[in-house]
Structures are given as structure tokens and as C-alpha cells.
Design a protein around this motif. Structure first.
Motif, mmCIF file in Angstrom:
data_model
loop_
_atom_site.group_PDB
_atom_site.id
_atom_site.type_symbol
_atom_site.label_atom_id
_atom_site.label_comp_id
_atom_site.label_asym_id
_atom_site.label_seq_id
_atom_site.Cartn_x
_atom_site.Cartn_y
_atom_site.Cartn_z
ATOM 1 N N HIS A 11 0.859 -1.193 0.000
ATOM 2 C CA HIS A 11 0.000 0.000 0.000
ATOM 3 C C HIS A 11 0.891 1.238 0.000
ATOM 4 O O HIS A 11 2.118 1.109 -0.148
ATOM 5 N N GLY A 39 -3.733 -5.947 -3.448
ATOM 6 C CA GLY A 39 -4.100 -4.750 -2.702
ATOM 7 C C GLY A 39 -4.976 -5.056 -1.505
ATOM 8 O O GLY A 39 -5.931 -5.833 -1.610
ATOM 9 N N SER A 201 -3.354 4.659 5.294
ATOM 10 C CA SER A 201 -4.749 4.635 4.842
ATOM 11 C C SER A 201 -5.240 6.072 4.816
ATOM 12 O O SER A 201 -4.654 6.952 5.463
#
Length: 225
Positions: A11, A39, A201
Motif C-alpha cells: 500500500h 491490494g 490509509s
């Protein structure tokens, strides 16, 4: 990795010391035959929304297939793994059981164990350090994708240590290699590593976010707005 077809689960925080993504590092290396990308939640570039299923696609930067492990499947399928000899996992965790990247790693390791695929973990620091433990163990009946391990809510392990724990507990015959960190010690919080914080994230933009996440994330399980 010589002579092996390699898959990479990563990521946005998967970067080397110069800020180059692991995807680019392996793609540009003459020694690595990178044939597929995998992913987690939010996708390999961190541009997918939370809790929204992600579709398989072709990566516009490399032309490689990207298999989503947060869409129709949470666990790599036989078809996905048939293309590779080894799966490299490069995920920055935040030290909390409910952060889904460690669950993603668990199911990926399980699928590799079942299909004879080697696993290589690129270890990364636990932003909360390696000495802080907090919260209860999970009750077995509540195991889920936001709680895939019997361990405290704040667990004090690096992602490489979690992988080693998984191997010893569930997958003893899995070929597992952990690429250790240099210079990290258990007492270190992320600021002490002197590494740049790269969001793992969309809603984890700073190290301060990661520090309050163990408490604030619990509100997701309530009716509090």
C-alpha cells in the motif's frame, strides 16, 4: 528471489528509505520478476474509501494485474496464487488489532500455506512502540476481519512478529522469511525512528492520528456520532 515469479502485497506506506515505492523498486530491478500486485483495504495506492469493496484491475503505472483482497475475495484464490512462487508482504501497521492490514496478512499467509507459495515479510516499526499492551483479548465468537487474532487490542508487535506468531501457531510448515529491521528497538515510538510518516490509509495522515486511533476507533462500534 532469483528465478522466482513474485507477487507483492502493499500500500502507499510501502516505500524504501529514499521514498520510492516497493512496487517501483521491484519493477525496476533486473533481479526481480514482479508479475502481480495484491491490494488490501483502500487499494495499493490508498485511494479507495474505507469499507468499500475494491475491484481487481490493471495497474496503470506498471501494467501489472492487481488482485484485490478487499473485494469479492478477502483471501487470495488458487487462481491468483498460481501465477507466483513467492508473495512479498510490505504493509505498515499501526499496532492495533482492528486495523485490517494484519487481517489481510493473515488470510494471505493462510492461502500461501495451502498452495505451497513462499511468504516474505518486509518488517516495519510498530508506531506505538513494542512495549505498550492495552485492552482485552478478543472473545473467540467475535473473531472477524477487524479482529482476526487472539491478542490484546493494542498488541505491541511489529508486522513481522505477528507473521512469526501466525506461523508458529497456525502454519508451522509455511516457508516464511522475515526481512528484519535495522536500528529499531522496542522502546521506540515512531518519532524516534526519524523516518517520515507516510499515510497507510486515507484517514491516517499523521503519527498523531495513529496515537489516538486505539481509543477513537472503538467509537465505530457504537451509536455515537
Amino acid at each position: 528471489l532469483n528465478g522466482k515469479k513474485v507477487g507483492l502485497l502493499t500500500h502507499p506506506a510501502g516505500r524504501n528509505g529514499s521514498g520510492k515505492s516497493t512496487v517501483e523498486v521491484f519493477r525496476d530491478s533486473s533481479k526481480v520478476d514482479l508479475v502481480a500486485l495484491f491490494g488490501p483495504e483502500h487499494g495499493i495506492y490508498g485511494d479507495e474509501k474505507a469499507s468499500v469493496p475494491v475491484e481487481d484491475k490493471v495497474d496503470h503505472r506498471t501494467g501489472l494485474p492487481v488482485f484485490s483482497l478487499y473485494g469479492k475475495f478477502r483471501k487470495p484464490t488458487v487462481n491468483m496464487l498460481s501465477k507466483i512462487d513467492a508473495l512479498i508482504i510490505d504493509l505498515q501497521d499501526v499496532g492495533v488489532r482492528c486495523y485490517t492490514y494484519v487481517s489481510c496478512m493473515r488470510y494471505a499467509m493462510e492461502a500461501c500455506f495451502e498452495n505451497g507459495v513462499e511468504v516474505i515479510i518486509l518488517d516495519r516499526p510498530n508506531p506505538l512502540g513494542g512495549e505498550k499492551l492495552a485492552g482485552p483479548m478478543i472473545d473467540q465468537q467475535w473473531m472477524s476481519y477487524v479482529g482476526a487474532f487472539p491478542m490484546p487490542f493494542v498488541h505491541g508487535m511489529t508486522i513481522g512478529e505477528i507473521a512469526r506468531y501466525l506461523k508458529s501457531t497456525f502454519y508451522p510448515d509455511l516457508p516464511l522469511h522475515i526481512i528484519k529491521m535495522e536500528g529499531w528497538e522496542r522502546h521506540m515510538y515512531f518519532e524516534q525512528t526519524q523516518l517520515p510518516w507516510i499515510l497507510s490509509s486515507p484517514n491516517m495522515p499523521t503519527i498523531n492520528t495513529a496515537c489516538v486511533y486505539p481509543g477513537m476507533c472503538l467509537l465505530e462500534g457504537t451509536h455515537i456520532s
